[in-house]
Design a protein around this motif. Structure first.
Motif, PDB file in Angstrom:
ATOM      1  N   GLY A  18       4.995 -15.861  -9.667  1.00 22.28           N
ATOM      2  CA  GLY A  18       5.088 -16.542  -8.385  1.00 22.28           C
ATOM      3  C   GLY A  18       4.101 -16.079  -7.340  1.00 22.28           C
ATOM      4  O   GLY A  18       4.045 -16.646  -6.249  1.00 22.28           O
ATOM      5  N   MET A  19       3.299 -15.062  -7.653  1.00 17.29           N
ATOM      6  CA  MET A  19       2.271 -14.630  -6.697  1.00 17.29           C
ATOM      7  C   MET A  19       1.085 -15.594  -6.791  1.00 17.29           C
ATOM      8  O   MET A  19       0.620 -15.901  -7.886  1.00 17.29           O
ATOM      9  N   ASN A  20       0.617 -16.048  -5.635  1.00 18.25           N
ATOM     10  CA  ASN A  20      -0.503 -16.979  -5.601  1.00 18.25           C
ATOM     11  C   ASN A  20      -1.798 -16.379  -5.063  1.00 18.25           C
ATOM     12  O   ASN A  20      -2.848 -16.999  -5.149  1.00 18.25           O
ATOM     13  N   CYS A  21      -1.696 -15.178  -4.482  1.00 19.28           N
ATOM     14  CA  CYS A  21      -2.876 -14.574  -3.865  1.00 19.28           C
ATOM     15  C   CYS A  21      -2.626 -13.094  -3.589  1.00 19.28           C
ATOM     16  O   CYS A  21      -1.517 -12.599  -3.790  1.00 19.28           O
ATOM     17  N   ASP A  22      -3.656 -12.421  -3.096  1.00 16.80           N
ATOM     18  CA  ASP A  22      -3.510 -11.013  -2.735  1.00 16.80           C
ATOM     19  C   ASP A  22      -2.517 -10.830  -1.588  1.00 16.80           C
ATOM     20  O   ASP A  22      -1.865  -9.794  -1.486  1.00 16.80           O
ATOM     21  N   GLY A  23      -2.393 -11.834  -0.738  1.00 18.41           N
ATOM     22  CA  GLY A  23      -1.436 -11.763   0.362  1.00 18.41           C
ATOM     23  C   GLY A  23      -0.001 -11.663  -0.149  1.00 18.41           C
ATOM     24  O   GLY A  23       0.822 -10.952   0.430  1.00 18.41           O
ATOM     25  N   CYS A  24       0.293 -12.375  -1.240  1.00 15.71           N
ATOM     26  CA  CYS A  24       1.625 -12.276  -1.858  1.00 15.71           C
ATOM     27  C   CYS A  24       1.865 -10.848  -2.335  1.00 15.71           C
ATOM     28  O   CYS A  24       2.940 -10.283  -2.110  1.00 15.71           O
ATOM     29  N   ALA A  25       0.875 -10.272  -2.989  1.00 12.45           N
ATOM     30  CA  ALA A  25       0.987  -8.899  -3.484  1.00 12.45           C
ATOM     31  C   ALA A  25       1.196  -7.932  -2.321  1.00 12.45           C
ATOM     32  O   ALA A  25       2.036  -7.028  -2.397  1.00 12.45           O
ATOM     33  N   ASP A  26       0.454  -8.137  -1.239  1.00 15.81           N
ATOM     34  CA  ASP A  26       0.592  -7.278  -0.063  1.00 15.81           C
ATOM     35  C   ASP A  26       2.001  -7.387   0.536  1.00 15.81           C
ATOM     36  O   ASP A  26       2.578  -6.382   0.962  1.00 15.81           O
ATOM     37  N   SER A  27       2.538  -8.601   0.563  1.00 16.08           N
ATOM     38  CA  SER A  27       3.892  -8.802   1.099  1.00 16.08           C
ATOM     39  C   SER A  27       4.931  -8.079   0.251  1.00 16.08           C
ATOM     40  O   SER A  27       5.802  -7.391   0.784  1.00 16.08           O
ATOM     41  N   ILE A  28       4.843  -8.231  -1.072  1.00 18.05           N
ATOM     42  CA  ILE A  28       5.789  -7.563  -1.964  1.00 18.05           C
ATOM     43  C   ILE A  28       5.691  -6.053  -1.781  1.00 18.05           C
ATOM     44  O   ILE A  28       6.703  -5.360  -1.686  1.00 18.05           O
ATOM     45  N   GLN A  29       4.468  -5.551  -1.705  1.00 20.04           N
ATOM     46  CA  GLN A  29       4.274  -4.109  -1.526  1.00 20.04           C
ATOM     47  C   GLN A  29       4.921  -3.640  -0.228  1.00 20.04           C
ATOM     48  O   GLN A  29       5.609  -2.623  -0.194  1.00 20.04           O
ATOM     49  N   SER A  30       4.741  -4.386   0.829  1.00 20.15           N
ATOM     50  CA  SER A  30       5.316  -4.032   2.126  1.00 20.15           C
ATOM     51  C   SER A  30       6.847  -4.025   2.060  1.00 20.15           C
ATOM     52  O   SER A  30       7.492  -3.100   2.559  1.00 20.15           O
ATOM     53  N   PHE A  31       7.437  -5.051   1.443  1.00 19.35           N
ATOM     54  CA  PHE A  31       8.898  -5.123   1.322  1.00 19.35           C
ATOM     55  C   PHE A  31       9.426  -3.922   0.537  1.00 19.35           C
ATOM     56  O   PHE A  31      10.425  -3.317   0.912  1.00 19.35           O
ATOM     57  N   LEU A  32       8.764  -3.589  -0.565  1.00 20.69           N
ATOM     58  CA  LEU A  32       9.220  -2.475  -1.402  1.00 20.69           C
ATOM     59  C   LEU A  32       9.101  -1.140  -0.677  1.00 20.69           C
ATOM     60  O   LEU A  32      10.000  -0.305  -0.748  1.00 20.69           O
ATOM     61  N   GLU A  33       7.989  -0.944   0.019  1.00 22.15           N
ATOM     62  CA  GLU A  33       7.762   0.336   0.691  1.00 22.15           C
ATOM     63  C   GLU A  33       8.748   0.589   1.834  1.00 22.15           C
ATOM     64  O   GLU A  33       8.943   1.721   2.243  1.00 22.15           O
ATOM     65  N   LYS A  34       9.377  -0.462   2.342  1.00 17.25           N
ATOM     66  CA  LYS A  34      10.361  -0.308   3.415  1.00 17.25           C
ATOM     67  C   LYS A  34      11.727   0.125   2.895  1.00 17.25           C
ATOM     68  O   LYS A  34      12.584   0.512   3.674  1.00 17.25           O
TER      69      LYS A  34
END
Length: 78
Positions: A10-26
């Motif tokens: 479901g990731m479409n771009c690097d922005g998706c990856a960045d969002s997932i990373q941010s959610f996980l790191e919180k």
């Protein structure tokens, strides 16, 4: 500490990856998260006493992505 690799759909771009990373790191108990759009995966270092692996799956899937599989990281490869 435990490291798990989550294969993600479901990731479409690097922005998706960045969002997932941010959610996980919180998340409490997550020490480090590295998410790659190119590899379609997240590598997460976490304290299993503080956060369950199933909860990390819920965090990813709650953001319109889908975890296809998960496996322990081969720590000897580092």
């Amino acid at each position: 500490m435990k490291t798990t690799i989550f294969k993600i759909d479901g990731m479409n771009c690097d922005g998706c990856a960045d969002s997932i990373q941010s959610f996980l790191e919180k998340e409490s108990g997550v020490r480090m998260a590295s998410v790659s759009f190119a590899d379609r995966q997240a590598r997460v270092l976490f304290d299993p006493q503080a956060v369950e692996e199933d909860h990390l799956v819920d965090v990813i899937q709650g953001r319109r992505f889908r975890v296809l599989s998960r496996e322990p990281a081969d720590e000897s490869a580092r």
